[in-house]
Design an enzyme around this catalytic site. Structure first.
Site, PDB file in Angstrom:
ATOM      1  CG  HIS A  75      -2.112   0.852   1.108  1.00 13.01           C
ATOM      2  ND1 HIS A  75      -2.037   2.226   1.038  1.00 13.01           N
ATOM      3  CD2 HIS A  75      -3.432   0.542   1.031  1.00 13.01           C
ATOM      4  CE1 HIS A  75      -3.259   2.717   0.936  1.00 13.01           C
ATOM      5  NE2 HIS A  75      -4.120   1.720   0.919  1.00 13.01           N
ATOM      6  CD  GLU A  94     -10.289  -3.560   2.419  1.00 13.46           C
ATOM      7  OE1 GLU A  94      -9.435  -3.767   3.294  1.00 13.46           O
ATOM      8  OE2 GLU A  94     -10.310  -2.530   1.707  1.00 13.46           O
ATOM      9  CD  GLU A 121      -4.816  -1.746   4.294  1.00 17.82           C
ATOM     10  OE1 GLU A 121      -5.404  -0.919   3.596  1.00 17.82           O
ATOM     11  OE2 GLU A 121      -5.395  -2.692   4.874  1.00 17.82           O
TER      12      GLU A 121
END
Length: 295
Positions: free
Chosen positions: A12, A152, A246
């Site tokens: 990310h 998500e 992430e």
């Protein structure tokens, strides 16, 4: 012996920078490639400052794939009962799709189905119908750009639409588009799922994107998430889609977004060390899981 599936490993952009200004994007792209990743995920919270053509060129020059992600705001929430609010959310999603396609991205994912943050009340039947309608139309446009949409699954404090893999499968079925897939995130799974294996098995080929994050969003392996079990499940179903690391720290994330994500602590301040450690952790974990399955 059959070789293991090869998933592109992603990271990310918020590991590197807090915005999408030209200098920040260049830095994120170059560091992502230098650390051995295959994919960069860009958050579109700052897309007004994103130079689409320059970003596409940078990604190509550095041999990187791209994914984009975003959430929605209360005044642009496609799960609302208010038609004007839903319309603003739909417009934002279509603009996000345009950005994704323009930079050469193949995935637009995130909580595309609702405002980000704790909902004041349960989802209504009308609100859910609005979600299905908007995302069905978005999926049709996305298909023309060869972009896949990811749903998500987020925890209860960030959405009231889908919190588990089984919830999300029902929503994806109702949308009914081949280019809509389910996106698992270990950080959210740690809150909502009974374990980290069953959801992967339940999704099977419907799983199209994965976020790897520790329970506290810091260094992988420094928390309590059972990553060996999760990696083993991915190997079991033959998953070959993107696996993106992430992690957020207030040292990097812009103050406004840090507030939205509840990033109150500096969990790390060296993005490169974090990124290299994560790449090794995921690569080693997948290799070990495959070796165990092949033994």
């Amino acid at each position: 012996m059959t070789p293991p599936p090869t998933s592109p490993l992603g990271i990310h952009a918020l590991v590197w920078v807090g915005d999408t200004s030209p200098d920040s994007v260049r830095y994120a792209v170059e560091r992502t490639a230098a650390c051995g990743y295959d994919l960069l995920e860009l958050s579109l919270h700052d897309s007004v400052n994103l130079d689409r053509e320059a970003t596409r060129k940078l990604l190509q020059e550095n041999g990187l794939r791209a994914a984009c992600s975003r959430g929605l705001a209360r005044d642009a929430d496609v799960s609302s009962d208010d038609p004007e609010v839903v319309a603003r959310g739909a417009e934002l999603l279509h603009e996000s799709l345009a950005v994704t396609a323009a930079i050469g991205g193949t995935v637009l994912t995130g909580a595309l189905y609702s405002a980000f943050g704790k909902a004041p009340a349960p989802l209504t039947a009308k609100g859910r119908a609005n979600v299905v309608s908007v995302l069905r139309e978005l999926a049709e446009e996305a298909a023309s750009h060869e972009v896949t949409l990811g749903l998500e699954i987020c925890n209860r404090y960030e959405t009231n639409v889908v919190n588990t893999a089984r919830d999300c499968l029902v929503l994806a079925d109702d949308i009914g588009a081949d280019n809509v897939m389910v996106h698992l995130d270990t950080y959210h799974m740690n809150v909502e799922e009974a374990d980290l294996v069953t959801p992967v098995r339940d999704l099977g080929e419907r799983l199209g994107y994965v976020h790897i994050g520790e329970n506290h969003r810091g260094y992988l392996g420094s928390g309590h998430i059972d990553f060996p079990a999760f990696f083993g499940a991915l190997v079991e179903i033959g998953y070959a889609g993107p696996i993106t690391f992430e992690s957020f720290s207030s040292a990097v994330v812009a103050p406004g977004l840090s507030n939205d994500l509840a990033i109150w602590r500096n969990l790390w301040d060296d993005g490169e060390d974090l990124a290299r450690a994560a790449h090794a952790f995921v690569s080693d974990g997948l290799r070990s899981a495959w070796a165990s399955s092949a033994a």
